[in-house]
Design a protein around this motif. Structure first.
Motif, PDB file in Angstrom:
ATOM      1  N   GLY A 100       0.962  -0.784   0.112  1.00  0.00           N
ATOM      2  CA  GLY A 100       0.258  -0.087   0.132  1.00  0.00           C
ATOM      3  C   GLY A 100       1.068   1.386   0.127  1.00  0.00           C
ATOM      4  N   SER A 101       0.378   2.481  -0.284  1.00  0.00           N
ATOM      5  CA  SER A 101       1.324   3.578  -0.393  1.00  0.00           C
ATOM      6  C   SER A 101       1.228   3.885   1.204  1.00  0.00           C
ATOM      7  CB  SER A 101       0.363   4.837  -0.966  1.00  0.00           C
ATOM      8  OG  SER A 101      -0.351   5.340  -0.604  1.00  0.00           O
ATOM      9  N   SER A 102       0.424   3.043   2.156  1.00  0.00           N
ATOM     10  CA  SER A 102       0.468   3.880   3.645  1.00  0.00           C
ATOM     11  C   SER A 102       2.050   3.806   3.916  1.00  0.00           C
ATOM     12  CB  SER A 102      -0.345   3.257   3.965  1.00  0.00           C
ATOM     13  OG  SER A 102      -1.740   3.510   3.982  1.00  0.00           O
ATOM     14  N   LEU A 105       5.120   5.516   2.393  1.00  0.00           N
ATOM     15  CA  LEU A 105       4.007   7.369   2.876  1.00  0.00           C
ATOM     16  C   LEU A 105       4.708   6.968   4.358  1.00  0.00           C
ATOM     17  CD1 LEU A 105       0.701   8.313   2.070  1.00  0.00           C
ATOM     18  CD2 LEU A 105       2.970   9.827   2.015  1.00  0.00           C
ATOM     19  N   TYR A 126      -4.728  14.764   4.241  1.00  0.00           N
ATOM     20  CA  TYR A 126      -5.271  13.535   4.541  1.00  0.00           C
ATOM     21  C   TYR A 126      -4.719  12.480   5.826  1.00  0.00           C
ATOM     22  CZ  TYR A 126      -3.979   7.793   3.842  1.00  0.00           C
ATOM     23  OH  TYR A 126      -4.705   7.069   4.557  1.00  0.00           O
ATOM     24  N   ASN A 176      -6.894  14.544  -1.200  1.00  0.00           N
ATOM     25  CA  ASN A 176      -7.885  14.160  -0.088  1.00  0.00           C
ATOM     26  C   ASN A 176      -8.522  15.202   0.790  1.00  0.00           C
ATOM     27  OD1 ASN A 176      -9.465  12.569   1.444  1.00  0.00           O
ATOM     28  ND2 ASN A 176      -8.890  10.302   1.208  1.00  0.00           N
ATOM     29  N   ASP A 204       2.219  12.828  -2.869  1.00  0.00           N
ATOM     30  CA  ASP A 204       1.062  12.025  -2.980  1.00  0.00           C
ATOM     31  C   ASP A 204       0.201  12.070  -4.464  1.00  0.00           C
ATOM     32  OD1 ASP A 204      -0.875  10.294  -2.444  1.00  0.00           O
ATOM     33  OD2 ASP A 204      -0.888   9.898  -0.900  1.00  0.00           O
ATOM     34  N   ILE A 206      -1.386   9.323  -5.233  1.00  0.00           N
ATOM     35  CA  ILE A 206      -2.297   8.311  -5.271  1.00  0.00           C
ATOM     36  C   ILE A 206      -3.891   8.297  -6.675  1.00  0.00           C
ATOM     37  CG2 ILE A 206      -2.873   9.072  -2.820  1.00  0.00           C
ATOM     38  CD1 ILE A 206      -3.316   6.280  -2.215  1.00  0.00           C
ATOM     39  N   TYR A 207      -4.408   9.495  -6.636  1.00  0.00           N
ATOM     40  CA  TYR A 207      -5.491   9.608  -7.098  1.00  0.00           C
ATOM     41  C   TYR A 207      -5.083  10.395  -8.679  1.00  0.00           C
ATOM     42  CZ  TYR A 207      -8.024   9.194  -2.850  1.00  0.00           C
ATOM     43  OH  TYR A 207      -8.437   9.047  -1.374  1.00  0.00           O
ATOM     44  N   SER A 234      -0.107   4.395  -6.079  1.00  0.00           N
ATOM     45  CA  SER A 234      -1.210   3.397  -5.155  1.00  0.00           C
ATOM     46  C   SER A 234      -1.460   2.873  -6.849  1.00  0.00           C
ATOM     47  CB  SER A 234      -1.261   3.532  -3.986  1.00  0.00           C
ATOM     48  OG  SER A 234      -2.520   2.824  -3.274  1.00  0.00           O
ATOM     49  N   SER A 236      -4.710   1.232  -5.510  1.00  0.00           N
ATOM     50  CA  SER A 236      -5.883   1.114  -4.354  1.00  0.00           C
ATOM     51  C   SER A 236      -6.855   1.966  -4.954  1.00  0.00           C
ATOM     52  CB  SER A 236      -5.291   1.584  -3.281  1.00  0.00           C
ATOM     53  OG  SER A 236      -5.107   0.761  -2.855  1.00  0.00           O
ATOM     54  N   LYS A 237      -6.677   3.436  -5.393  1.00  0.00           N
ATOM     55  CA  LYS A 237      -7.674   3.583  -6.296  1.00  0.00           C
ATOM     56  C   LYS A 237      -7.957   4.178  -7.845  1.00  0.00           C
ATOM     57  CE  LYS A 237      -7.631   5.465  -1.956  1.00  0.00           C
ATOM     58  NZ  LYS A 237      -7.798   5.255  -0.949  1.00  0.00           N
ATOM     59  N   ARG A 245      -3.067  -4.231  -1.376  1.00  0.00           N
ATOM     60  CA  ARG A 245      -2.428  -3.697   0.100  1.00  0.00           C
ATOM     61  C   ARG A 245      -1.067  -3.539  -1.190  1.00  0.00           C
ATOM     62  NH1 ARG A 245      -4.257  -0.863   0.578  1.00  0.00           N
ATOM     63  NH2 ARG A 245      -2.889  -0.089   2.486  1.00  0.00           N
ATOM     64  N   TYR A 324     -14.351  12.566  -4.493  1.00  0.00           N
ATOM     65  CA  TYR A 324     -14.558  12.994  -3.493  1.00  0.00           C
ATOM     66  C   TYR A 324     -14.935  14.713  -4.230  1.00  0.00           C
ATOM     67  CZ  TYR A 324     -11.235   9.618  -1.041  1.00  0.00           C
ATOM     68  OH  TYR A 324     -10.449   8.817  -0.750  1.00  0.00           O
TER      69      TYR A 324
HETATM   70  C1  LIG Z   1      -4.059  10.677  -0.497  1.00  0.00           C
HETATM   71  C2  LIG Z   1      -4.463   9.676   0.163  1.00  0.00           C
HETATM   72  N1  LIG Z   1      -2.813   8.372   0.425  1.00  0.00           N
HETATM   73  C3  LIG Z   1      -3.142   7.638   0.523  1.00  0.00           C
HETATM   74  C4  LIG Z   1      -3.072   6.524   1.087  1.00  0.00           C
HETATM   75  C5  LIG Z   1      -2.939   5.860   1.108  1.00  0.00           C
HETATM   76  O1  LIG Z   1      -3.622   4.469   0.282  1.00  0.00           O
HETATM   77  P1  LIG Z   1      -3.545   2.981   0.268  1.00  0.00           P
HETATM   78  O2  LIG Z   1      -2.115   2.199   2.099  1.00  0.00           O
HETATM   79  O3  LIG Z   1      -4.363   2.197   0.057  1.00  0.00           O
HETATM   80  O4  LIG Z   1      -2.178   3.340  -1.099  1.00  0.00           O
HETATM   81  C6  LIG Z   1      -4.496   7.508   1.113  1.00  0.00           C
HETATM   82  C7  LIG Z   1      -5.827   6.154   1.513  1.00  0.00           C
HETATM   83  O5  LIG Z   1      -7.516   6.534   1.211  1.00  0.00           O
HETATM   84  C8  LIG Z   1      -5.097   8.855   0.501  1.00  0.00           C
HETATM   85  O6  LIG Z   1      -6.478   9.544   0.279  1.00  0.00           O
END
Ligand SMILES: Cc1ncc(COP(=O)(O)O)c(C=O)c1O
Length: 394
Positions: A100-102, A105, A126, A176, A204, A206-207, A234, A236-237, A245, A324
């Motif tokens: 995950g990008s979590s 980070l 975020y 976000n 970031d 991710i979007y 990521s 994810s999105k 993950r 969003y």
């Molecule tokens: C701006 C931003 N960065 C990072 C994340 C983390 O996402 P993930 O760990 O699923 O890649 C999110 C998740 O909502 C997010 O909104």
């Protein structure tokens, strides 16, 4: 016996959206008709080609750890993806695959921060970013932003809030909870401003990919980008793979060794079947399907925006990306958590209180995620809820 926990852990705030989601699921289990607009994940399932690739890999025995930096084939393929999709030259050696990008980070912040260092970020932002910084005993400088700057930081704001303890600035584009972008020339100016002061710019993206009426852009496409820029992304999105993950960072060459050593200790490697699935998500046919989903999100954004306006609600920005809508509800409440709780209880519409994202105006804002197709119905329920409030506020 009361079991002790660390001071840093004790101070970690909850991610309130998870609490709302829990309450919404509970009401759903009791038979309520819930419209989920709280959670920030696509409602689409991940692509069948991703499932097939992951299953095939697992059946062929690819269930062991990969190298910590990620499957070489995936790092290569992401490098090619940057070239095709963003016209950006990114060396595969600079790509670090993470759970995950979590984790990306966390990894990056752990690599660059000492206790008491400062990190600048917008308010609202975020929320987990704040917690990551505080877990490292560094400090966040929150810079209030509003609709005038598209809820984004600017070089002017960096200048105003700069001090020599600042090690990094974190931005997200699209962001976000607001869905707004930072223009590329502003990002570039920020990168140079920070490079002159030995600071990092963490972008970031991710979007990225989920951008409307304009092409997706990566800051990495700039030819004269200074070396202090770190990009987070990521699966994810845009790729719709939240549960797999899988994310990544693109970092300066000088940091790759330390990121590798940190990853070796923190998680060893990102999930192996997910990495094989991600290879399939980067294939041309998959990208065509993802583009169709992007168009659906754009239609939903327009539908939501129009329905909100038709209901008489004032909106400050048209989101340009992500999924969003950030809504100023100060006319109706100065307690967004209570507002969201009552809205959920009385109408079944689950949205997220702004307190998750910021201190400055969190109590007067909420976030609606158009990750659900029942948009007009949700807005109608919200309209009735607000009508019933009459002259009273929450
Ligand atoms: C701006 C931003 N960065 C990072 C994340 C983390 O996402 P993930 O760990 O699923 O890649 C999110 C998740 O909502 C997010 O909104």
């Amino acid at each position: 016996m009361s079991l002790p926990i660390s001071k840093t852990a004790a101070q970690i705030a909850p991610f309130r959206v998870m609490k709302i989601l829990g309450q919404a699921k509970q009401l759903e289990a009791e038979g309520a008709d819930i419209i989920h607009m709280e959670i920030g994940e696509p409602d689409f399932p991940s692509l069948p080609c991703v499932h097939q690739a992951a299953i095939k890999a697992a059946e062929q025995g690819c269930t062991h750890y990969t190298p910590t930096l990620g499957l070489p084939a995936l790092r290569q393929k992401l490098s090619a993806f940057y070239a095709d999709f963003y016209q950006a030259e990114v060396n595969a050696e600079q790509i670090v695959i993470t759970p995950g990008s979590s984790s990306a980070l966390q990894l990056v912040l752990t690599a660059i921060l000492n206790p008491n260092d400062k990190v600048l970020m917008a308010d609202p932002t975020y929320p987990c970013n704040r917690q990551f910084v505080e877990l490292l005993q560094a400090q966040v400088i929150s810079v209030p932003v509003d609709a005038d700057s598209q809820y984004q930081l600017t070089v002017e704001r960096l200048e105003k809030h700069w001090n020599s303890d600042v090690k990094a600035v974190m931005v997200a584009s699209p962001a976000n909870p607001t869905g707004t972008l930072i223009e590329q020339d502003e990002l570039l100016k920020m990168a140079h401003f920070l490079a002159e002061r030995d600071g990092y710019l963490i972008v970031d993206e991710i979007y990225q990919g989920l951008v409307y009426e304009r092409p997706a852009e990566s800051v990495l496409a700039h030819n004269h980008l200074p070396e202090n820029v770190i990009v987070i992304n990521s699966f994810s999105k845009f790729f719709g793979m939240t549960g797999w993950r899988l994310g990544w960072a693109v970092a300066p060459k000088q940091l790759i060794d330390v990121l590798d050593r940190l990853g070796q200790n923190l998680y060893l490697s990102a999930p192996t079947p997910s990495q094989y699935g991600a290879l399939a998500a980067l294939e041309k046919d998959a990208l065509i399907e993802l583009e169709q989903r992007r168009q659906i999100f754009q239609q939903r954004r327009d539908r939501l925006y129009q329905a909100m306006q038709a209901a008489g609600f004032t909106l400050t920005t048209l989101p340009q990306g992500a999924f969003y809508l950030y809504w100023d509800v100060s006319e109706y409440t100065h307690d967004s958590e209570q507002f969201c709780a009552q809205l959920l209880e009385q109408t079944g519409v689950a949205i997220t209180p702004g307190t998750d994202f910021g201190k400055v105006a969190g109590n007067t804002h909420v976030r609606l995620a158009y990750t659900n197709d029942r948009i007009e119905e949700a807005v109608e329920r919200i309209r009735q809820f607000i009508n019933n409030l009459g002259d009273t506020s929450i």
